[in-house]
Every structure is written in structure tokens, then in C-alpha cells.
Scaffold this active site. Sequence first.
Site, mmCIF file in Angstrom:
data_model
loop_
_atom_site.group_PDB
_atom_site.id
_atom_site.type_symbol
_atom_site.label_atom_id
_atom_site.label_comp_id
_atom_site.label_asym_id
_atom_site.label_seq_id
_atom_site.Cartn_x
_atom_site.Cartn_y
_atom_site.Cartn_z
ATOM 1 N N HIS A 36 22.316 0.231 -15.559
ATOM 2 C CA HIS A 36 22.068 1.387 -16.415
ATOM 3 C C HIS A 36 22.382 2.710 -15.710
ATOM 4 O O HIS A 36 21.833 3.008 -14.638
ATOM 5 C CB HIS A 36 20.614 1.372 -16.870
ATOM 6 C CG HIS A 36 20.307 2.319 -17.976
ATOM 7 N ND1 HIS A 36 20.935 2.262 -19.199
ATOM 8 C CD2 HIS A 36 19.430 3.360 -18.062
ATOM 9 C CE1 HIS A 36 20.455 3.202 -19.988
ATOM 10 N NE2 HIS A 36 19.553 3.894 -19.320
ATOM 11 N N SER A 59 21.125 7.964 -21.506
ATOM 12 C CA SER A 59 20.060 7.061 -21.927
ATOM 13 C C SER A 59 19.418 7.609 -23.208
ATOM 14 O O SER A 59 20.137 7.919 -24.161
ATOM 15 C CB SER A 59 19.048 6.865 -20.802
ATOM 16 O OG SER A 59 18.236 5.740 -21.055
ATOM 17 N N ASP A 119 23.606 -3.913 -17.689
ATOM 18 C CA ASP A 119 22.389 -3.122 -17.867
ATOM 19 C C ASP A 119 21.149 -4.014 -17.816
ATOM 20 O O ASP A 119 21.032 -4.966 -18.582
ATOM 21 C CB ASP A 119 22.451 -2.382 -19.203
ATOM 22 C CG ASP A 119 21.537 -1.173 -19.254
ATOM 23 O OD1 ASP A 119 20.381 -1.300 -18.820
ATOM 24 O OD2 ASP A 119 21.983 -0.106 -19.717
#
EC number: 3.1.2.2
Length: 306
Positions: A289, A115, A233
Site C-alpha cells: 500500500h 489512500s 496491498d
Amino acid sequence: MASPSCLWLLAVALLPWTCAARALHHLDPPAPLPLVIWHGMGDSCCNPLSMGAIKKMVEKKIPGIYVLSLEIGKTLMEDVENSFFLNVNSQVTTVCQTLAKDPKLQQGYNAMGFSQGGQFLRAVAQRCPSPPMINLISVGGQHQGVFGLPRCPGESSHICDFIRKTLNAGAYSKVVQERLVQAEYWHDPIKEDVYRNHSIFLADINQERGINESYKKNLMALKKFVMVKFLNDSIVDPVDSEWFGFYRSGQAKETIPLQETSLYTQDRLGLKEMDNAGQLVFLATEGDHLQLSEEWFYAHIIPFLG
């Protein structure tokens, strides 16, 4: 027939070669390249359900590898808090110093960011070429930033509620930029000039205000720059940022791929040249995600680390 003295001389002459051959035969294989990991928002270096599990997966497939999972702070709680509230440029400087002092990294290392850790490690690659980063793997990183409010399930949800309100109030004010991590890669496509002039982190590493040739040279020195995109996501907005794409300037509905952005066409970071040379790798996986299966990780990520 050769005399005993001649045979003795021949044996003496061959002795060094025999010893060298035996030594080479018993040499250990070269150690695997070390790996540096940087976690994402609301996470820590050593959470057994996230980075701790990733570390074990890598060690399982690459015996003997040295894995450094970065801890930003003196405690795990401080590490988590700093992922929200510690100036990103300060974090990058600290990490560069940590890597420079680690004797196990001096011959080079691979890096894997999760991330926001993806763009943070790219900043390390661009700003701190020593020790050298070989491969950079960005797992769900937002390289063109985000223009959506973060969703944090569980214990961090109240923090994200605060972040939403703060970003809405003024993402580009000096105090917010200095103290809120997510504001530092907040990219407003409707107010590009404001973003370009006031973003203290993302606008800098993406060469929005001018060309720093060392940034370009250092990024292009990577062997591979791998970007992993999560097709379902629900946290990153827009998800195209995980492949360096973003909204077309002036609106927040239509997205364009990296190859259509000015960053690419002007080649401000060398990405176009890297793409043409096969240095950019675009991977996609189903799931939300950072939702990776072990099988997918072993098949698609481990080859860049071994």
C-alpha cells in the site's frame, strides 16, 4: 519610388503590429495547473517521508507549480488525529471552503488523493464543482469502501486496534458513523441493506440511496479519473476497491470488477459513460500500500499533472 511621407505613414501603420509581435514573443509560458493533495489515514499534510516527499517530487518535475497539501486541523498532530476521528462529511465541507477561498485555484486544479484521501477528493469533485477539478488521481483509494480491518504499523498501531474493536462492535451505529472515519467507508457486502441505509458517507457519494444528478454531472466533468491499484496491498481489503471493484453482494470471498457492479451497469455515477469516453484510467503497480518508486511516479503520474 515612394515618397518619405508615404514611408513614414507605413511605419506608423505597422508599429502596433510590430509591438504586438514583440509582446507575444516575450510572453511567459502559461503557469502549470495547481495541484491539491489529500493524505491518507494516520498521515499528515507535511510529513517529509510521505506527502512532503511527494510535494518535492512534483515540484522537481514541474517547476513553478503551486501545490496545496491539505492540513485538516490547526496542527500536524490534529491533522493526524482527524484522519481517524473527524466526521468525513465535515472534512469535505471544510476542504471545499478552503479551495473556494484560494485565489490560485480559481481557474481549475488537479487533485491527488492518497489512500482514503482518494475517495475524500472524489467527494469534493462531486459536491463542490467550483473551483473546477480537472484531473483526479486516486492513489490506493477505496472507492467501494473496505470490509477488512486496517493494519497500521508503528505509532498508530494502538489506534487501529481500537478501530478494529469498534468496527466489530457496530460499524453502522449512529455514534460510530459520526465519530470514526473508517466506519464511514466501511462496506459490509453481507449486510448491504444496513450499509445502504446507515453509511453516512460512502453510500451517499456512491448514490446507494438515490440519484443526485449533480454528483453524476460533476464527476463526469473530470477530464481524467485516474485510479492506482497496488498489486501486493496488505492493508486494503478488498484491493479491488482501488479500481472501484468489490465483493459480489451477499458474500465476502469473490470479488468483481467495476464493470460488473450495479454502480456501473446502472451508471449511477456516470462511470460507464466515462469509461466508454476514455476518461477512466486504471494503473497498477507492484508493491504494498502506497509503496511507489520515484521512477514509476515520474513515468505514470506526472503526465497527468504537467
